[in-house]
Design an enzyme around this catalytic site. Structure first.
Site, mmCIF file in Angstrom:
data_model
loop_
_atom_site.group_PDB
_atom_site.id
_atom_site.type_symbol
_atom_site.label_atom_id
_atom_site.label_comp_id
_atom_site.label_asym_id
_atom_site.label_seq_id
_atom_site.Cartn_x
_atom_site.Cartn_y
_atom_site.Cartn_z
ATOM 1 N N LYS A 25 0.884 -1.183 -0.085
ATOM 2 C CA LYS A 25 0.002 -0.216 0.092
ATOM 3 C C LYS A 25 0.834 1.203 -0.004
ATOM 4 O O LYS A 25 1.736 1.289 0.710
ATOM 5 C CB LYS A 25 -0.724 -0.271 1.306
ATOM 6 C CG LYS A 25 -2.163 0.747 1.192
ATOM 7 C CD LYS A 25 -3.097 0.277 2.317
ATOM 8 C CE LYS A 25 -4.329 0.890 2.282
ATOM 9 N NZ LYS A 25 -5.151 0.773 3.401
HETATM 10 O O1 G3P Z 1 -7.876 1.781 5.205
HETATM 11 C C1 G3P Z 1 -8.180 3.055 4.639
HETATM 12 C C2 G3P Z 1 -9.685 3.362 5.165
HETATM 13 O O2 G3P Z 1 -10.643 2.522 4.803
HETATM 14 C C3 G3P Z 1 -9.677 4.233 6.441
HETATM 15 O O3 G3P Z 1 -11.129 4.411 6.929
HETATM 16 O O4 G3P Z 1 -12.771 5.369 8.418
HETATM 17 O O5 G3P Z 1 -10.535 5.899 8.855
HETATM 18 O O6 G3P Z 1 -11.718 6.869 7.041
HETATM 19 P P1 G3P Z 1 -11.453 5.615 7.727
#
Ligand code: G3P
Length: 218
Positions: free
Chosen positions: A87
């Site tokens: 990633k």
């Molecule tokens: O892994 C990246 C993403 O899914 C993060 O989600 O909820 O932290 O905005 P969030």
């Protein structure tokens, strides 16, 4: 549409696997920290444990932000297990690294994508997956799912192979909208996946079936 789970929690990953709907896992440094996993060796051992639980792709994020650092870290992560996808953040050196990894046959997930221009660049650089963060766009009063639709159109116009991995999913309708638009993957915590199960008419209907069965049986 594939379902990935967005967590580093082994129990949640096991629960989603047990449901029989899991195609892979995404993690990020915040999710690792949330599980109390610190230090390079512990983090890498944790990725290996995740790979042993699931059969699909497991995204492991680099911490470096310079080209040489991203390359070194990404190659080490990719060597951990064949399921690992590196990633890489959507920054200038990240885009260069996407091209390098693509040429080397190392699979990548370009993260922190918030615009269709960024998604176009990631695809041009040969990213395997692109991760638009729809929930975080919603958080700033911008329609996150519209970005998924824009990227779908751009990728279809030019037959890019890069898969759209809708990320930062917060609720079941995000998943349904992504499926309707044609995202290739939705990555989300376990809760929105399980919420897809719920409908009051299912509960009412089941209760009636069972009570009719009990009455007929007595
Ligand atoms: O892994 C990246 C993403 O899914 C993060 O989600 O909820 O932290 O905005 P969030």
């Amino acid at each position: 549409m594939k379902f990935f789970i967005d967590t580093a929690n082994l129990e949640e990953i096991g629960e989603a696997m047990d449901l029989g709907v899991l195609d892979g896992v995404t993690t990020n440094p915040s999710l690792m920290a949330k599980e109390g996993i610190t230090g390079t060796e512990n983090i890498r051992a944790h990725y290996q444990k995740i790979c042993e639980i699931v059969e699909g792709d497991v995204s492991a994020e680099v911490i470096s932000t310079d080209f040489q650092g991203i390359i070194k870290e990404g190659e080490e992560l990719a060597a951990l297990h064949e399921q690992i996808v590196v990633k890489v953040p959507m920054i200038r050196d990240g885009v260069k690294a996407l091209r390098y990894f693509s040429d080397k046959g190392i699979r990548t997930n370009c993260t922190l994508v918030f615009s269709s221009g960024q998604a176009l660049l990631a695809a041009k650089a040969g990213a395997t997956y692109v991760s638009p963060f729809i929930g975080r766009l919603d958080d700033v009063s911008t329609e996150g799912v519209e970005l998924i639709a824009d990227i779908r159109q751009i990728y279809d116009n030019f037959l890019f192979d890069t898969q759209i991995l809708a990320a930062s999913i917060r609720h079941p309708m995000h998943i349904v909208e992504c499926a309707r638009i044609g995202a290739d993957v939705a990555t989300c915590p376990l809760k929105p996946i399980l919420s897809l199960l719920n409908h009051p008419l299912t509960d009412i209907g089941l209760e009636k079936f069972l009570s009719d069965h009990r009455k007929a049986d007595s």
